[in-house]
Motif scaffolding. Structure first.
Motif, PDB file in Angstrom:
ATOM      1  N   LYS A   1       0.841  -1.195   0.000  1.00  0.00           N
ATOM      2  CA  LYS A   1       0.000   0.000   0.000  1.00  0.00           C
ATOM      3  C   LYS A   1       0.878   1.247   0.000  1.00  0.00           C
ATOM      4  O   LYS A   1       1.967   1.263   0.579  1.00  0.00           O
ATOM      5  CB  LYS A   1      -0.944  -0.007   1.197  1.00  0.00           C
ATOM      6  CG  LYS A   1      -0.319   0.116   2.554  1.00  0.00           C
ATOM      7  CD  LYS A   1      -1.421   0.123   3.598  1.00  0.00           C
ATOM      8  CE  LYS A   1      -1.064   0.471   4.987  1.00  0.00           C
ATOM      9  NZ  LYS A   1       0.129   0.222   5.599  1.00  0.00           N
ATOM     10  N   VAL A   2       0.400   2.292  -0.632  1.00  0.00           N
ATOM     11  CA  VAL A   2       1.158   3.534  -0.762  1.00  0.00           C
ATOM     12  C   VAL A   2       1.189   4.233   0.594  1.00  0.00           C
ATOM     13  O   VAL A   2       0.149   4.464   1.201  1.00  0.00           O
ATOM     14  CB  VAL A   2       0.532   4.457  -1.831  1.00  0.00           C
ATOM     15  CG1 VAL A   2       1.261   5.783  -1.891  1.00  0.00           C
ATOM     16  CG2 VAL A   2       0.551   3.778  -3.183  1.00  0.00           C
ATOM     17  N   GLU A   3       2.393   4.526   1.075  1.00  0.00           N
ATOM     18  CA  GLU A   3       2.542   5.254   2.339  1.00  0.00           C
ATOM     19  C   GLU A   3       2.567   6.750   2.099  1.00  0.00           C
ATOM     20  O   GLU A   3       2.045   7.516   2.887  1.00  0.00           O
ATOM     21  CB  GLU A   3       3.848   4.843   3.038  1.00  0.00           C
ATOM     22  CG  GLU A   3       3.696   3.691   3.956  1.00  0.00           C
ATOM     23  CD  GLU A   3       4.936   3.484   4.807  1.00  0.00           C
ATOM     24  OE1 GLU A   3       5.980   4.112   4.551  1.00  0.00           O
ATOM     25  OE2 GLU A   3       4.853   2.681   5.729  1.00  0.00           O
ATOM     26  N   ALA A   4       3.230   7.162   1.023  1.00  0.00           N
ATOM     27  CA  ALA A   4       3.307   8.586   0.692  1.00  0.00           C
ATOM     28  C   ALA A   4       3.134   8.751  -0.814  1.00  0.00           C
ATOM     29  O   ALA A   4       3.800   8.077  -1.584  1.00  0.00           O
ATOM     30  CB  ALA A   4       4.655   9.141   1.137  1.00  0.00           C
ATOM     31  N   MET A   5       2.243   9.632  -1.173  1.00  0.00           N
ATOM     32  CA  MET A   5       1.999   9.906  -2.591  1.00  0.00           C
ATOM     33  C   MET A   5       3.241  10.596  -3.190  1.00  0.00           C
ATOM     34  O   MET A   5       4.066  11.130  -2.452  1.00  0.00           O
ATOM     35  CB  MET A   5       0.774  10.814  -2.739  1.00  0.00           C
ATOM     36  CG  MET A   5      -0.529  10.115  -2.346  1.00  0.00           C
ATOM     37  SD  MET A   5      -0.833   8.590  -3.245  1.00  0.00           S
ATOM     38  CE  MET A   5      -1.495   9.221  -4.764  1.00  0.00           C
ATOM     39  N   PRO A   6       3.374  10.596  -4.529  1.00  0.00           N
ATOM     40  CA  PRO A   6       4.546  11.202  -5.148  1.00  0.00           C
ATOM     41  C   PRO A   6       4.738  12.666  -4.741  1.00  0.00           C
ATOM     42  O   PRO A   6       3.813  13.463  -4.798  1.00  0.00           O
ATOM     43  CB  PRO A   6       4.254  11.099  -6.642  1.00  0.00           C
ATOM     44  CG  PRO A   6       3.310   9.965  -6.764  1.00  0.00           C
ATOM     45  CD  PRO A   6       2.493   9.972  -5.508  1.00  0.00           C
ATOM     46  N   VAL A   7       5.946  12.987  -4.261  1.00  0.00           N
ATOM     47  CA  VAL A   7       6.292  14.342  -3.837  1.00  0.00           C
ATOM     48  C   VAL A   7       7.604  14.727  -4.523  1.00  0.00           C
ATOM     49  O   VAL A   7       8.536  13.933  -4.562  1.00  0.00           O
ATOM     50  CB  VAL A   7       6.483  14.398  -2.302  1.00  0.00           C
ATOM     51  CG1 VAL A   7       6.907  15.781  -1.855  1.00  0.00           C
ATOM     52  CG2 VAL A   7       5.218  13.978  -1.589  1.00  0.00           C
ATOM     53  N   LEU A   8       7.658  15.942  -5.036  1.00  0.00           N
ATOM     54  CA  LEU A   8       8.865  16.420  -5.702  1.00  0.00           C
ATOM     55  C   LEU A   8       9.809  17.015  -4.659  1.00  0.00           C
ATOM     56  O   LEU A   8       9.443  17.931  -3.934  1.00  0.00           O
ATOM     57  CB  LEU A   8       8.510  17.475  -6.760  1.00  0.00           C
ATOM     58  CG  LEU A   8       9.634  17.875  -7.696  1.00  0.00           C
ATOM     59  CD1 LEU A   8      10.050  16.698  -8.574  1.00  0.00           C
ATOM     60  CD2 LEU A   8       9.206  19.041  -8.569  1.00  0.00           C
ATOM     61  N   GLU A   9      11.010  16.426  -4.551  1.00  0.00           N
ATOM     62  CA  GLU A   9      12.039  16.936  -3.641  1.00  0.00           C
ATOM     63  C   GLU A   9      13.287  17.201  -4.476  1.00  0.00           C
ATOM     64  O   GLU A   9      14.011  16.271  -4.820  1.00  0.00           O
ATOM     65  CB  GLU A   9      12.348  15.914  -2.543  1.00  0.00           C
ATOM     66  CG  GLU A   9      11.220  15.701  -1.560  1.00  0.00           C
ATOM     67  CD  GLU A   9      11.547  14.646  -0.517  1.00  0.00           C
ATOM     68  OE1 GLU A   9      12.721  14.220  -0.423  1.00  0.00           O
ATOM     69  OE2 GLU A   9      10.616  14.232   0.183  1.00  0.00           O
ATOM     70  N   GLY A  10      13.524  18.447  -4.783  1.00  0.00           N
ATOM     71  CA  GLY A  10      14.670  18.796  -5.618  1.00  0.00           C
ATOM     72  C   GLY A  10      14.499  18.245  -7.018  1.00  0.00           C
ATOM     73  O   GLY A  10      13.549  18.576  -7.712  1.00  0.00           O
ATOM     74  N   LYS A  11      15.416  17.352  -7.426  1.00  0.00           N
ATOM     75  CA  LYS A  11      15.347  16.758  -8.765  1.00  0.00           C
ATOM     76  C   LYS A  11      14.731  15.365  -8.748  1.00  0.00           C
ATOM     77  O   LYS A  11      14.802  14.642  -9.726  1.00  0.00           O
ATOM     78  CB  LYS A  11      16.755  16.673  -9.366  1.00  0.00           C
ATOM     79  CG  LYS A  11      17.354  18.012  -9.684  1.00  0.00           C
ATOM     80  CD  LYS A  11      18.681  17.828 -10.375  1.00  0.00           C
ATOM     81  CE  LYS A  11      19.199  19.149 -10.894  1.00  0.00           C
ATOM     82  NZ  LYS A  11      20.288  18.978 -11.830  1.00  0.00           N
TER      83      LYS A  11
ATOM     84  N   TYR B   1       6.668   6.283  -1.487  1.00  0.00           N
ATOM     85  CA  TYR B   1       6.969   5.119  -0.644  1.00  0.00           C
ATOM     86  C   TYR B   1       5.814   4.129  -0.682  1.00  0.00           C
ATOM     87  O   TYR B   1       4.652   4.526  -0.606  1.00  0.00           O
ATOM     88  CB  TYR B   1       7.209   5.543   0.806  1.00  0.00           C
ATOM     89  CG  TYR B   1       8.501   6.287   1.007  1.00  0.00           C
ATOM     90  CD1 TYR B   1       9.691   5.597   1.191  1.00  0.00           C
ATOM     91  CD2 TYR B   1       8.545   7.675   1.004  1.00  0.00           C
ATOM     92  CE1 TYR B   1      10.897   6.273   1.371  1.00  0.00           C
ATOM     93  CE2 TYR B   1       9.729   8.358   1.179  1.00  0.00           C
ATOM     94  CZ  TYR B   1      10.900   7.650   1.361  1.00  0.00           C
ATOM     95  OH  TYR B   1      12.082   8.319   1.534  1.00  0.00           O
ATOM     96  N   ILE B   2       6.169   2.842  -0.768  1.00  0.00           N
ATOM     97  CA  ILE B   2       5.164   1.781  -0.745  1.00  0.00           C
ATOM     98  C   ILE B   2       5.583   0.761   0.322  1.00  0.00           C
ATOM     99  O   ILE B   2       6.721   0.281   0.308  1.00  0.00           O
ATOM    100  CB  ILE B   2       5.034   1.076  -2.118  1.00  0.00           C
ATOM    101  CG1 ILE B   2       4.657   2.096  -3.188  1.00  0.00           C
ATOM    102  CG2 ILE B   2       4.026  -0.056  -2.051  1.00  0.00           C
ATOM    103  CD1 ILE B   2       4.637   1.548  -4.597  1.00  0.00           C
ATOM    104  N   ALA B   3       4.677   0.466   1.235  1.00  0.00           N
ATOM    105  CA  ALA B   3       4.957  -0.503   2.304  1.00  0.00           C
ATOM    106  C   ALA B   3       4.336  -1.852   1.927  1.00  0.00           C
ATOM    107  O   ALA B   3       3.271  -1.890   1.307  1.00  0.00           O
ATOM    108  CB  ALA B   3       4.369  -0.022   3.621  1.00  0.00           C
ATOM    109  N   PRO B   4       4.991  -2.955   2.274  1.00  0.00           N
ATOM    110  CA  PRO B   4       4.440  -4.273   1.934  1.00  0.00           C
ATOM    111  C   PRO B   4       3.173  -4.544   2.734  1.00  0.00           C
ATOM    112  O   PRO B   4       3.022  -4.090   3.863  1.00  0.00           O
ATOM    113  CB  PRO B   4       5.552  -5.241   2.332  1.00  0.00           C
ATOM    114  CG  PRO B   4       6.336  -4.518   3.375  1.00  0.00           C
ATOM    115  CD  PRO B   4       6.236  -3.060   3.034  1.00  0.00           C
TER     116      PRO B   4
END
Length: 164
Positions: A142-152, A157-160
């Motif tokens: 399951k997705v822990e954190a949706m896509p986030v732009l950090e710098g380049k 994050y996906i947890a089992p």
């Protein structure tokens, strides 16, 4: 042991003994009779508190407890998968297969799209790629954190999922 000789009396506690204040010689004699050690517990008390105990056995049990706690704790492993904003289909499928293997092994997955140079203008493509990956890995994690732009980097994050 050295500190005990400087004080005339100690407060004695322990098993098979009447708690109370004893002279040093008496406390050492009791320890010798019971074949245990005289261990200073609270040196700052007045008089110092000592306990009759098998110190070697105590250390052994303490190490055993620490070992059990260490065995029960789990180590979290984070595996990374790197994409480019224009990753082609074959590379995507290959990396997705690895991601499935990592999640089945119980590792967390850090999937990211790395934008090199001017490729930062393809942010939407990177986000679409990561969301597609999340959707296709839904049954494994399951997705822990949706896509986030950090710098380049655009990171997700996906947890089992827990095994039943």
């Amino acid at each position: 042991m050295n500190n005990l000789i400087r004080v005339p009396e100690v407060r004695l506690v322990g098993e098979n003994i009447e708690p109370g204040v004893y002279k040093i010689a008496e406390a050492l004699r009791l320890a010798e009779e019971q074949e245990v050690d005289l261990v200073e517990i609270s040196p700052n008390a007045e008089p110092p508190v000592c306990k009759l105990m098998d110190y070697g056995k105590f250390l052994y049990q303490q190490k055993k407890r620490e070992k059990e706690l260490k065995a029960k704790s789990t180590q979290i492993v984070i595996k990374e998968i790197r994409f480019g904003p224009q990753t082609d289909e074959h590379d995507y499928e290959f990396k997705k297969k690895n991601a499935i293997k990592f999640l089945q092994d119980g590792a967390k997955l850090k999937a990211f799209v790395f934008f090199k140079g001017r490729s930062i203008i393809y942010k939407e493509q990177g986000q679409i790629l990561l969301l597609r990956l999340a959707q296709e890995l839904e049954e494994f994690g399951k997705v822990e954190a949706m896509p986030v732009l950090e710098g380049k980097r655009m990171i997700m994050y996906i947890a089992p999922k827990k095994k039943k």
